[in-house]
Design an enzyme around this catalytic site. Structure first.
Site, PDB file in Angstrom:
ATOM      1  CB  ALA A  29      24.216 131.301 -12.963  1.00 57.86           C
ATOM      2  CE  LYS A  51      18.597 122.497 -11.761  1.00 57.53           C
ATOM      3  NZ  LYS A  51      18.362 121.114 -11.882  1.00 57.53           N
ATOM      4  CB  ALA A  58      24.929 124.550  -3.907  1.00 54.37           C
ATOM      5  CG  ASP A  60      22.395 132.643  -2.037  1.00 48.11           C
ATOM      6  OD1 ASP A  60      22.907 133.478  -2.231  1.00 48.11           O
ATOM      7  OD2 ASP A  60      21.356 132.330  -1.547  1.00 48.11           O
ATOM      8  CB  ALA A  62      28.622 128.525   0.713  1.00 44.24           C
ATOM      9  N   GLY A  65      32.941 129.224   4.499  1.00 44.99           N
ATOM     10  CA  GLY A  65      33.942 130.161   4.163  1.00 44.99           C
ATOM     11  C   GLY A  65      34.707 129.679   2.721  1.00 44.99           C
ATOM     12  CD  GLU A 129      35.560 125.820   7.694  1.00 39.29           C
ATOM     13  OE1 GLU A 129      35.791 125.179   6.668  1.00 39.29           O
ATOM     14  OE2 GLU A 129      34.368 126.548   7.763  1.00 39.29           O
ATOM     15  CG  HIS A 245      27.546 118.048   7.707  1.00 36.06           C
ATOM     16  ND1 HIS A 245      27.196 118.023   8.921  1.00 36.06           N
ATOM     17  CD2 HIS A 245      28.539 118.985   8.015  1.00 36.06           C
ATOM     18  CE1 HIS A 245      27.630 118.999   9.857  1.00 36.06           C
ATOM     19  NE2 HIS A 245      28.633 119.586   9.022  1.00 36.06           N
ATOM     20  NE  ARG A 291      32.341 117.189   8.284  1.00 39.22           N
ATOM     21  CZ  ARG A 291      32.423 118.353   7.525  1.00 39.22           C
ATOM     22  NH1 ARG A 291      32.242 118.318   6.349  1.00 39.22           N
ATOM     23  NH2 ARG A 291      32.554 119.705   7.919  1.00 39.22           N
ATOM     24  CG  HIS A 356      27.654 118.794   3.045  1.00 37.09           C
ATOM     25  ND1 HIS A 356      26.907 119.981   2.747  1.00 37.09           N
ATOM     26  CD2 HIS A 356      29.126 119.368   3.178  1.00 37.09           C
ATOM     27  CE1 HIS A 356      27.571 121.159   3.213  1.00 37.09           C
ATOM     28  NE2 HIS A 356      28.618 120.929   3.282  1.00 37.09           N
ATOM     29  CD  GLU A 380      28.827 119.889  -5.167  1.00 38.44           C
ATOM     30  OE1 GLU A 380      28.845 121.016  -4.644  1.00 38.44           O
ATOM     31  OE2 GLU A 380      28.478 118.901  -4.658  1.00 38.44           O
ATOM     32  NE  ARG A 391      33.604 119.860   0.835  1.00 35.07           N
ATOM     33  CZ  ARG A 391      32.882 120.692   1.313  1.00 35.07           C
ATOM     34  NH1 ARG A 391      32.993 121.888   0.976  1.00 35.07           N
ATOM     35  NH2 ARG A 391      31.917 120.433   2.559  1.00 35.07           N
TER      36      ARG A 391
HETATM   37  C1  LIG Z   1      24.643 124.244   2.973  1.00 37.02           C
HETATM   38  C2  LIG Z   1      25.767 124.320   2.152  1.00 37.02           C
HETATM   39  C3  LIG Z   1      26.901 124.901   2.695  1.00 37.02           C
HETATM   40  C4  LIG Z   1      28.174 124.936   2.061  1.00 37.02           C
HETATM   41  N1  LIG Z   1      29.166 125.630   2.756  1.00 37.02           N
HETATM   42  C5  LIG Z   1      30.456 125.622   2.059  1.00 37.02           C
HETATM   43  C6  LIG Z   1      31.449 126.472   2.595  1.00 37.02           C
HETATM   44  O1  LIG Z   1      31.407 127.211   3.528  1.00 37.02           O
HETATM   45  N2  LIG Z   1      32.427 126.408   1.824  1.00 37.02           N
HETATM   46  C7  LIG Z   1      32.925 125.830   0.648  1.00 37.02           C
HETATM   47  O2  LIG Z   1      33.899 126.142   0.033  1.00 37.02           O
HETATM   48  N3  LIG Z   1      31.829 124.892   0.113  1.00 37.02           N
HETATM   49  C8  LIG Z   1      30.443 124.920   0.639  1.00 37.02           C
HETATM   50  N4  LIG Z   1      29.457 124.160   0.319  1.00 37.02           N
HETATM   51  C9  LIG Z   1      29.586 123.623  -1.231  1.00 37.02           C
HETATM   52  C10 LIG Z   1      29.722 124.632  -2.122  1.00 37.02           C
HETATM   53  O3  LIG Z   1      28.848 125.649  -1.760  1.00 37.02           O
HETATM   54  C11 LIG Z   1      29.569 124.251  -3.451  1.00 37.02           C
HETATM   55  O4  LIG Z   1      30.424 122.882  -3.716  1.00 37.02           O
HETATM   56  C12 LIG Z   1      29.643 125.148  -4.635  1.00 37.02           C
HETATM   57  O5  LIG Z   1      28.796 126.110  -4.375  1.00 37.02           O
HETATM   58  C13 LIG Z   1      29.055 124.599  -5.878  1.00 37.02           C
HETATM   59  O6  LIG Z   1      29.148 125.615  -6.812  1.00 37.02           O
HETATM   60  P1  LIG Z   1      28.693 125.458  -8.228  1.00 37.02           P
HETATM   61  O7  LIG Z   1      28.775 126.877  -8.933  1.00 37.02           O
HETATM   62  O8  LIG Z   1      29.555 124.409  -9.007  1.00 37.02           O
HETATM   63  O9  LIG Z   1      27.227 124.990  -8.290  1.00 37.02           O
HETATM   64  P2  LIG Z   1      25.919 125.921  -7.736  1.00 37.02           P
HETATM   65  O10 LIG Z   1      26.296 126.968  -6.767  1.00 37.02           O
HETATM   66  O11 LIG Z   1      25.295 124.648  -7.059  1.00 37.02           O
HETATM   67  O12 LIG Z   1      25.185 126.148  -9.013  1.00 37.02           O
HETATM   68  C14 LIG Z   1      24.690 125.545  -9.992  1.00 37.02           C
HETATM   69  C15 LIG Z   1      24.056 126.365 -11.126  1.00 37.02           C
HETATM   70  O13 LIG Z   1      23.731 125.404 -12.089  1.00 37.02           O
HETATM   71  C16 LIG Z   1      22.330 125.643 -12.574  1.00 37.02           C
HETATM   72  N5  LIG Z   1      21.983 124.506 -13.387  1.00 37.02           N
HETATM   73  C17 LIG Z   1      21.905 122.987 -12.844  1.00 37.02           C
HETATM   74  N6  LIG Z   1      21.488 122.265 -13.592  1.00 37.02           N
HETATM   75  C18 LIG Z   1      21.142 123.125 -14.761  1.00 37.02           C
HETATM   76  C19 LIG Z   1      20.452 122.816 -16.188  1.00 37.02           C
HETATM   77  N7  LIG Z   1      20.093 121.473 -16.306  1.00 37.02           N
HETATM   78  N8  LIG Z   1      20.287 123.938 -16.993  1.00 37.02           N
HETATM   79  C20 LIG Z   1      20.743 125.171 -16.624  1.00 37.02           C
HETATM   80  N9  LIG Z   1      21.063 125.451 -15.524  1.00 37.02           N
HETATM   81  C21 LIG Z   1      21.322 124.292 -14.373  1.00 37.02           C
HETATM   82  C22 LIG Z   1      21.756 125.911 -11.291  1.00 37.02           C
HETATM   83  O14 LIG Z   1      20.315 126.687 -11.385  1.00 37.02           O
HETATM   84  C23 LIG Z   1      22.762 126.777 -10.491  1.00 37.02           C
HETATM   85  O15 LIG Z   1      22.664 128.095 -11.167  1.00 37.02           O
HETATM   86  C24 LIG Z   1      28.159 124.115   1.022  1.00 37.02           C
HETATM   87  C25 LIG Z   1      26.983 123.669   0.286  1.00 37.02           C
HETATM   88  C26 LIG Z   1      25.977 123.586   1.020  1.00 37.02           C
HETATM   89  C27 LIG Z   1      25.018 122.923   0.119  1.00 37.02           C
END
Ligand SMILES: Cc1cc2nc3c(=O)[nH]c(=O)nc-3n(C[C@H](O)[C@H](O)[C@H](O)COP(=O)(O)OP(=O)(O)OC[C@H]3O[C@@H](n4cnc5c(N)ncnc54)[C@H](O)[C@@H]3O)c2cc1C
Length: 603
Positions: A29, A51, A58, A60, A62, A65, A129, A245, A291, A356, A380, A391
Site C-alpha cells: 500500500a 505488512k 518508501a 511516504d 519520497a 518530487g 533535477e 546515493h 553521483r 537507494h 519498485e 533510474r
Molecule cells: C528517502 C527516499 C526518497 C525518495 N525520493 C523520491 C523522489 O523524490 N521521487 C521519486 O520518484 N522517487 C523517490 N524515491 C523512490 C520512491 O519513493 C519509491 O521507488 C516508490 O515510492 C516505491 O513505491 P512502491 O509503492 O513500489 O513501494 P513502497 O512505497 O515501498 O510500498 C511498499 C508497500 O508494500 C508493503 N509490503 C511489502 N512487503 C509486504 C508483504 N510481504 N506483505 C504485505 N505488504 C508488504 C509495505 O508495507 C508497503 O505498504 C525515494 C525513496 C526513498 C527511500
C-alpha cells in the site's frame, strides 16, 4: 504540509471476519498499491494489504518530487531522451515512451484527487533535477511522497469495494500445483497463517534496500515481492542494478536521511577525518563529479582507511556556504540534523553512500503481467523496462502511477465472488478520517467469513530461533554491502554467494522453518501468541532477504561488465555484448528447484 494518518485509527478487520476470497488482492500500500486500488474497476472486490500501517512506505518518504511534462517548453520526447540517457543503454524504448506520454494525464488525475503540488503564480511549480534537461519535477515542499500517499489513502478509505488489511504479511503466492496458475496468497495475519483466494494477485511491495547495510529505504523494504515471485517461478530481470546515493546521514540510531546533491552544488565540501577533500583523488571535479563516481570515491576511500567500512563515514561540511543561503535553501536538512544533535552551521555532517533504488525486479509487460498467470507486479518491485541500468531522478513515483493506471483495464471473471460482494459500489462523500476508517472496518462484515479449510494446528514457539535470526539480520546486510555494494568483484562475490547459501541451509533447519516451509496449502496455522506475529515477521523477512541477497549477488556475478548502477572492479568498462537484460528464473522439478540465468534482448 500533510500530516501522516494517526496509527490509532488504522484498524483492520478481525481474521474471523475476512472473506475467503477477493477478486483482486494487492500486496502493498505504497504509491503503487494505493493508486492501483483506485484505478481498478470499482465493481471488483479488492483486498489491499500492507505488512505495516497504511502510513508507512518508501513512497511516504519520497522527498524531491515526480517528473512529468507539464510545461509547454518541455516535451515527452525530451523526457524520453533524458530517461534513455540515464538508463545507460538498457531501457526498453516502448516502456519509456509509454511512461513519458502517460505522465501528464496521471498528474492531472492526482491534482483532481486533491494532491496539492507547489504552485508558482497559480501554475504548477517545477524544479530541475540531475540529468533532466528541463525543469519538470513537481513537488510539495520536500515531502512530496507524504502529500501523494495521504491523498491517495483518504481516497482509498472512501471506497466501499476496497478492504484494507494492515499488519498483514504476505508469505507466499498460493500456486495451483497442477495448472501453475496463482490462486491467491498465504499470509500471516493476527496470529494465524491464512490462505486467501483471488483471481488476480498484484505485487506492489516496493524495493529491497534493507539487504544492504547502508540504505535510505525504510525497514519494510526487504524485497518481499521479488523473493515471493522468485519462489513461485516468475521471471526476474536486471537484479544487479541498484542505485547508490553518495550522501546519506550516517549516525548510529538515525535513519539514513538523504542529504541532497544541491548541498554540494551550493559549495559544501566532502572531507575525511582530517578535513582533507579526498574526492579530488578520484575525479578532477571532486565532490561535484557524477553521483555514481562520488559514491565510488567515498566507498573506495573508506575501504582503504577504516577497519569496518560498512559502518564508517566521511563528512559533508556546509560551512563554506553562507549561513543565510543554508537557512534559505535547506531548512529541512537543518531540522533533521538538529534532531540528531548536529548543528550544520558549526560542524560537518557524517555521511556515507547508501543503497537507494532497485532498478531490477519482477519482469512485467505494459499491462503489468508477470510470467505467472494471475500474478501482476507494479511499482519498485516490478521491472517494467523504464529505468534500464540507472533510474532518472523522480521517475519512480511516476512509474507507480502510470503503470498503476493500467489496471483500469484489468478483467477478471468473478467466478469466486460471493453474492454479498456483488453490492453496488458507492463513493462516500465527506466524513472524517476516523469515520471513513470505521466504515472501512465494517465493509468486510457483509462478506462470508473465512472458514479454515482444514483444522487449525499450532506452530512451535519461535523464540529459540531468534538469536540466529538476529545474527542473520545483522550479518547479511554487511556481507551484501561489502560484496555487492558500490564496487564489486568476481572473487568477493563468489565467496559471498557461498556464505549466503550456507546461511540459507542454516535458516531452513530452524525449528520454525521446518514447521512453516512445509506447510500444507490451505491449512490454517495458529500461532502461540499474537506476539509471535512480530517474531514471524522477522523470520519471513529474513527468508526474503536471504533470497534477495543471493539473487543480487548471482546476477551481479553473471554480468561481466560495468554499466549504470553495476560497477565491477574486475570488468570496469561497458561491453557492447552486454547491452541485454539479465534474466533469472527458478524452475521446479518435483522436490528440487534450480535457478537459471540468461540474457534477453531489449524490447
Ligand atoms: C528517502 C527516499 C526518497 C525518495 N525520493 C523520491 C523522489 O523524490 N521521487 C521519486 O520518484 N522517487 C523517490 N524515491 C523512490 C520512491 O519513493 C519509491 O521507488 C516508490 O515510492 C516505491 O513505491 P512502491 O509503492 O513500489 O513501494 P513502497 O512505497 O515501498 O510500498 C511498499 C508497500 O508494500 C508493503 N509490503 C511489502 N512487503 C509486504 C508483504 N510481504 N506483505 C504485505 N505488504 C508488504 C509495505 O508495507 C508497503 O505498504 C525515494 C525513496 C526513498 C527511500
Amino acid at each position: 504540509m500533510v500530516e501522516p494518518l494517526p496509527s490509532s485509527v488504522l484498524r483492520s478487520p478481525l481474521a474471523s471476519e475476512l472473506p475467503p476470497q477477493f477478486d483482486v488482492i494487492i500486496v502493498g500500500a505504497g504509491a503503487a498499491g494505493l493508486y492501483t486500488a483506485l484505478c481498478l474497476p470499482d465493481h471488483l472486490q479488492i483486498g489491499l494489504l500492507t505488512k505495516d500501517t497504511l502510513s508507512l512506505s518508501a513512497s511516504d518518504w519520497a522527498q524531491g518530487g515526480i517528473a512529468a511534462v507539464t510545461d509547454p517548453e518541455d516535451s515527452p520526447a525530451l523526457h524520453l531522451a533524458d530517461t534513455l540517457q540515464a538508463g545507460a543503454g538498457l531501457c526498453d524504448y516502448e516502456a519509456v515512451k509509454f511512461l513519458v506520454e502517460q505522465a501528464p494525464e496521471c498528474i492531472q488525475a492526482l491534482v483532481g484527487m486533491g494532491v496539492a503540488f507547489d504552485r508558482h503564480d497559480g501554475t504548477l511549480a517545477l524544479t530541475l533535477e540531475a540529468a533532466h534537461s528541463r525543469r519538470r519535477v513537481l513537488h510539495a515542499a520536500d515531502t512530496t511522497g507524504r502529500e501523494v500517499v495521504s491523498t491517495l489513502t483518504a481516497q482509498v478509505l472512501r471506497r466501499k469495494n476496497i478492504c484494507v488489511l494492515s499488519e498483514a504479511l504476505t508469505l507466499d503466492l498460493w500456486m495451483d500445483e497442477v495448472t501453475d496458475h496463482c490462486q491467491g496468497i498465504c499470509l500471516l495475519y493476527q496470529g494465524q497463517v491464512l490462505w486467501l483466494r483471488a483471481e488476480a494477485v498484484i505485487l506492489a511491495t516496493g524495493g529491497g534496500g534493507q539487504v544492504f547495510a547502508q540504505t535510505t529505504n525504510p525497514e519494510l523494504s526487504t524485497g518481499d515481492g521479488v523473493a515471493i515471485a522468485h519462489r513461485a517461478g516468475a521471471i526476474l530481470r536486471d537484479l544487479e542494478f541498484v542505485q547508490f546515493h553518495p550522501t546519506a546521514l550516517t549516525k548510529p540510531g538515525a535513519p539514513r536521511f538523504l542529504i541532497s546533491e544541491a548541498v554540494r552544488g551550493e559549495g559544501a565540501h566532502l572531507v575525511d577525518d582530517h578535513g582533507r577533500r579526498f574526492a579530488f583523488d578520484y575525479h578532477p571535479a571532486g565532490e561535484l563529479a557524477p553521483r555514481d563516481v562520488v559514491s565510488r570515491a567515498i566507498f573506495s576511500y573508506l575501504q582503504t582507511t577504516h577497519a569496518d567500512p560498512a559502518s564508517a563515514h566521511v563528512w559533508l561540511d556546509l560551512r563554506p556556504i553562507a549561513p543565510e543561503t543554508i537557512q534559505h535553501r535547506f531548512p529541512n536538512i537543518i531540522q533533521v540534523c538538529q534532531r540528531w544533535g548536529i548543528d550544520v552551521f558549526r560542524e560537518p555532517i557524517p555521511v556515507a553512500p547508501a543503497a537507494h533504488y532497485w532498478m531490477g525486479g519482477i519482469a512485467t509487460n505494459l499491462g503489468n503481467q508477470t510470467s505467472i498467470p494471475g500474478v501482476y507486479a507494479v511499482g519498485e518491485t516490478a521491472s517494467t523496462g523504464v529505468h534500464g541500468a540507472n533510474r532518472l531522478a523522480s521517475n519512480s513515483l511516476l512509474e507507480c502511477l502510470v503503470f498503476g493506471a493500467q489496471f483500469a483495464h484489468l478483467e477478471v471473471n468473478g467466478r469466486w465472488r460471493s453474492e454479498a460482494s456483488e453490492q453496488v459500489v458507492e463513493t462516500l462523500e465527506g466524513g472524517s478520517t476516523e469515520e471513513l476508517l470505521e466504515h472501512s472496518n465494517r465493509k468486510t462484515s457483509t462478506l462470508a467469513p473465512l472458514t479454515p479449510l482444514q483444522p487449525i494446528s499450532k506452530l512451535p514457539s519461535t523464540l529459540a530461533d531468534s538469536d540466529k535470526l538476529k545474527m542473520l539480520r545483522q550479518e547479511l546486510p554487511r556481507l551484501v554491502w561489502q560484496s555487492a555494494g558500490i564496487c564489486r568483484d568476481g572473487t568477493t562475490m563468489a565467496a559471498a554467494i557461498a556464505q549466503v547459501e550456507y546461511w540459507q541451509e542454516e535458516f531452513a533447519n530452524l525449528a520454525v522453518s521446518r514447521a512453516l516451509l512445509h506447510r500444507q496449502p490451505g491449512k490454517v496455522v495458529a500461532l502461540e501468541a499474537i506476539a509471535a506475529d512480530a517474531e514471524l515477521r522477522v523470520w519471513a523477512e529474513t527468508r526474503n532477504l536471504l533470497d534477495v541477497a543471493w539473487l543480487i549477488l548471482k546476477s551481479a556475478h553473471f554480468r561481466t561488465e560495468s554499466r549504470g548502477g553495476h560497477y565491477r572492479v574486475d570488468y570496469p568498462d561497458v561491453a557492447e555484448a552486454w547491452a541485454v537484460h539479465t534474466i533469472a528464473q527458478q524452475h521446479h522439478k518435483g522436490a528440487f528447484s534450480n535457478t537459471c540465468w540468461s540474457k534477453a534482448p531489449l524490447l
